[in-house]
Scaffold this motif. Structure first.
Motif, PDB file in Angstrom:
ATOM      1  N   GLY B  13      -1.378  -4.716  -7.174  1.00  0.00           N
ATOM      2  CA  GLY B  13      -0.257  -4.046  -6.534  1.00  0.00           C
ATOM      3  C   GLY B  13      -0.500  -3.640  -5.088  1.00  0.00           C
ATOM      4  O   GLY B  13       0.335  -2.977  -4.485  1.00  0.00           O
ATOM      5  N   LEU B  14      -1.654  -4.024  -4.551  1.00  0.00           N
ATOM      6  CA  LEU B  14      -1.955  -3.736  -3.146  1.00  0.00           C
ATOM      7  C   LEU B  14      -2.172  -5.053  -2.421  1.00  0.00           C
ATOM      8  O   LEU B  14      -2.633  -6.015  -3.019  1.00  0.00           O
ATOM      9  CB  LEU B  14      -3.199  -2.862  -3.032  1.00  0.00           C
ATOM     10  N   LEU B 113       2.166   5.455  -2.208  1.00  0.00           N
ATOM     11  CA  LEU B 113       1.184   4.877  -3.127  1.00  0.00           C
ATOM     12  C   LEU B 113       1.482   5.393  -4.526  1.00  0.00           C
ATOM     13  O   LEU B 113       1.705   6.597  -4.705  1.00  0.00           O
ATOM     14  CB  LEU B 113      -0.205   5.341  -2.681  1.00  0.00           C
ATOM     15  N   ARG B 114       1.531   4.490  -5.496  1.00  0.00           N
ATOM     16  CA  ARG B 114       1.783   4.936  -6.870  1.00  0.00           C
ATOM     17  C   ARG B 114       0.674   4.472  -7.793  1.00  0.00           C
ATOM     18  O   ARG B 114       0.082   3.427  -7.577  1.00  0.00           O
ATOM     19  CB  ARG B 114       3.134   4.381  -7.356  1.00  0.00           C
ATOM     20  N   ILE B 115       0.442   5.249  -8.833  1.00  0.00           N
ATOM     21  CA  ILE B 115      -0.648   4.931  -9.754  1.00  0.00           C
ATOM     22  C   ILE B 115      -0.361   3.643 -10.506  1.00  0.00           C
ATOM     23  O   ILE B 115      -1.264   2.843 -10.752  1.00  0.00           O
ATOM     24  CB  ILE B 115      -0.880   6.120 -10.720  1.00  0.00           C
ATOM     25  N   GLN B 125       1.673   0.007  -3.553  1.00  0.00           N
ATOM     26  CA  GLN B 125       1.912   0.568  -2.220  1.00  0.00           C
ATOM     27  C   GLN B 125       3.147  -0.114  -1.673  1.00  0.00           C
ATOM     28  O   GLN B 125       3.219  -1.343  -1.669  1.00  0.00           O
ATOM     29  CB  GLN B 125       0.728   0.297  -1.276  1.00  0.00           C
ATOM     30  N   PHE B 126       4.128   0.638  -1.231  1.00  0.00           N
ATOM     31  CA  PHE B 126       5.227  -0.017  -0.548  1.00  0.00           C
ATOM     32  C   PHE B 126       5.831   0.838   0.539  1.00  0.00           C
ATOM     33  O   PHE B 126       5.740   2.066   0.519  1.00  0.00           O
ATOM     34  CB  PHE B 126       6.276  -0.579  -1.504  1.00  0.00           C
ATOM     35  N   MET B 312      11.262  -1.839   1.959  1.00  0.00           N
ATOM     36  CA  MET B 312      11.019  -2.873   2.959  1.00  0.00           C
ATOM     37  C   MET B 312      10.674  -4.231   2.353  1.00  0.00           C
ATOM     38  O   MET B 312      11.124  -5.261   2.839  1.00  0.00           O
ATOM     39  CB  MET B 312       9.883  -2.447   3.897  1.00  0.00           C
ATOM     40  N   ASP B 313       9.871  -4.235   1.290  1.00  0.00           N
ATOM     41  CA  ASP B 313       9.442  -5.522   0.735  1.00  0.00           C
ATOM     42  C   ASP B 313      10.632  -6.299   0.176  1.00  0.00           C
ATOM     43  O   ASP B 313      10.772  -7.504   0.418  1.00  0.00           O
ATOM     44  CB  ASP B 313       8.324  -5.348  -0.302  1.00  0.00           C
TER      45      ASP B 313
END
Lengths: 388, 388
Positions: B13-14, B113-115, B125-126, B312-313
């Protein structure tokens, strides 16, 4: 502590950036990034956190003690929050961009987080703008990075910028060449950091004469260069000093409008530099506004690289505040289409809102407009100054 | 795993954002932020981490389970890494900007940032761009935020945007009004989430007829509005539904070019909304591109507020790639002054570098230029196309 103060309390070195300043920071950051892009530096963005192992691979030990750790519940491995972006960009160069042609020119901007602020830099989160030139070890590359920083700072109109050229590896080279013992190195390094000529002279050994001469040569390039050229250093150290002289002369020849000083034995603050380095200052700004220098991208066995980082907070302190923009108050009943048209034409609008502004008359709307920070009002299909 | 793959590995996820995409993200982000600024939304910037206590005060419990914790060695208190910026902006409004006039219009951009990622949004991360309208509880305020999001998306040319208006608090209002038991609420909520009309009908009680009618009314605003207007709901629920209808009619009347649908019982993904909410979609983009709605800034006892976040993504996936810029190769020996002049005129330059490019002839320089991604070359004081 009041309830309000308690809620507003942030950890030391962290802050909220308020209206005006936040917009100014973004504007200056994007101008700096545009300057780097125009010089061929392609923007990348690195993650806020990554595995500790890759984040700290080849990085200076100081970076490790400055890095917050998090446990990743997905992989059950430790992650670190970035405390510097240069090693991350080096990792990207060595992995995802390993096949991209060299020289590889990359730029970045973002916030980093550190466990502890320093005396001169109490902030623990700060925004950086930076560039890395990877794959070339020449004096031309060292020079390009210095000039890149100066041109970017010129593009935002930061006045009275100066560059201090350093060679943080030189003392160690000299210690090696003169066979200085471990204990003596510590004493001499401390004396150098204090710029204490008397303590240097008091120390024993052949190296002290050279160190004193280097310390005494430090100053504006025009006076330092002739002194440095006369010095005779042992092999290895001599080549490094000549690289420094070469870069200084190239920077002077570029015709960029910045004062150049040379301080060959300054070591403070360089954490992973392996050659010609530099520190950037601006008159009236306390502390440095950026720094850079030669290093190995991806650690000791990595590619030749040089780069620089600019510190947004320091740079903003050296710039005048942004000019406030004209704001146009849109009274209740202004049609959405007209409001959009005004914004498309470049106006900044502040719309009256049912449920908040209940100004029914033009006089009341004008008072409301002033309260909302507007200096213009939209009346009868026209934008007119409030005080007209 | 090869050494290269190991070094390149990032936590799930990063990601690294590479040349092209990173510049595009920054360009689109700043265009969105400019659109918000022109509508009177002042930019603020929130810290990456703050004390857990203030970060999560009044926030939804889900936010707490999504937030990474760090120990602050300075204060020996727990900090959280921001997983959402809306509560932080609410905190700023309630503390540092408590005396600023209302309505308070604030905008922000940044990475969270999320777990854990979700099925539809595996990123941890977004980057978000968002706006908050604080201090007003009217339908006009609800409408302003929807139109603000649409105008910002229009400014970047995102095609085929649609808005889904929701009222995530309505089912609970109805459960309360009809005295539905705790067990039945769970069953009904699950059925609503699956949009399972048969399961709703199978459940007992007077509320099911209303829920089915609401579910069946969902669809394009033009067909949904007449159906919703005919519904008779208990007091409280009825007012909320009429607020939704009011906002829908205002959005339709604004003349903005976006499809409007209404789905009054959609609850998924709304974590702290207390009234009219919305989800943004774009054709050809999987999942939502943003969402927003009414909430209390600073928790349950806070100020009336509404706001929205854009992702944004997702937005970048809906846009064509940026047009590549023209790049001008500067052969060895190009004077620095001329290079700077070209960049000041708006050219993107890629300079040959001693130690890397050793192309001595024009033919060799042209080959080198191509390898460095240039389509122009600077020769004889002129920028000429490479293939001329």
């Amino acid at each position: 502590m009041t309830e309000l103060a308690r809620k507003a309390l942030l950890p030391a070195g962290l802050q909220d950036v308020l209206p005006g300043t936040a917009a100014r920071e973004a504007e200056i950051r994007e101008k700096l990034m545009a300057s780097l892009a125009h010089a061929g530096y392609d923007r990348v963005k690195t993650p806020l956190v990554e595995f500790e192992e890759s984040l700290l691979e080849g990085a200076a030990p100081e970076l490790s003690t400055q890095t917050f750790r998090l446990m990743d519940p997905e992989s059950r491995r430790m992650m670190g929050v970035r405390s510097d972006m240069t090693p991350q960009v080096g990792r990207i160069a060595a992995t995802r961009l390993v096949d991209a042609p060299r020289p590889l020119r990359l730029s970045y901007s973002g916030d980093v987080l550190r466990i502890k602020g320093s005396h001169l830099r109490p902030e623990r989160q700060f925004a950086q703008v930076g560039a890395e030139l990877i794959g070339v070890s020449s004096a031309a590359a060292d020079t390009e990075i210095v000039l890149l920083a100066l041109e970017a700072l010129e593009s935002i109109g930061l006045p009275d910028v100066s560059v201090d050229l350093n060679l943080p590896t030189l003392p160690v080279r000299l210690f090696d060449a003169f066979g200085v013992s471990r204990d003596d190195r510590e004493v001499l390094t401390e004396a150098l950091e204090r710029r204490d000529v008397a303590a240097l002279r008091a120390a024993d050994g052949k190296v002290t004469g050279v160190l004193v001469a280097l310390l005494e040569a430090a100053g504006p390039a025009q006076s330092a260069l002739p002194k440095l050229k006369k010095l005779e250093l042992p092999l290895g150290a001599s080549e490094e000093l000549y690289r420094l002289i070469d870069v200084a002369e190239r920077v002077l020849a570029s015709g960029l409008d910045a004062a150049l000083t040379i301080d060959p034995v300054e070591m403070a603050g360089f954490r992973y530099q392996t050659g010609v380095s530099f520190t950037l200052f601006a008159r009236n700004v306390r502390g440095e506004i950026g720094r850079g220098g030669r290093y190995r991208a991806g650690g000791a066995s990595g590619e030749a690289a040089t780069g620089m980082s600019l510190y947004m907070d320091s740079i903003l302190r050296g710039l005048p505040d942004a000019e406030p923009v004209d704001r146009v108050y849109l009274p209740l009943g202004t049609p959405q289409r007209e409001a959009r048209k005004l914004r498309a034409e470049g106006h900044y609008t502040v719309a009256a809102l049912e449920g908040a502004a209940e100004a029914k008359t033009e006089a009341a709307a004008r008072i409301e407009a002033q309260g909302m920070g507007c200096n213009h009002i939209y009346i009868g299909g026209q934008v007119v100054p409030l005080n007209a």
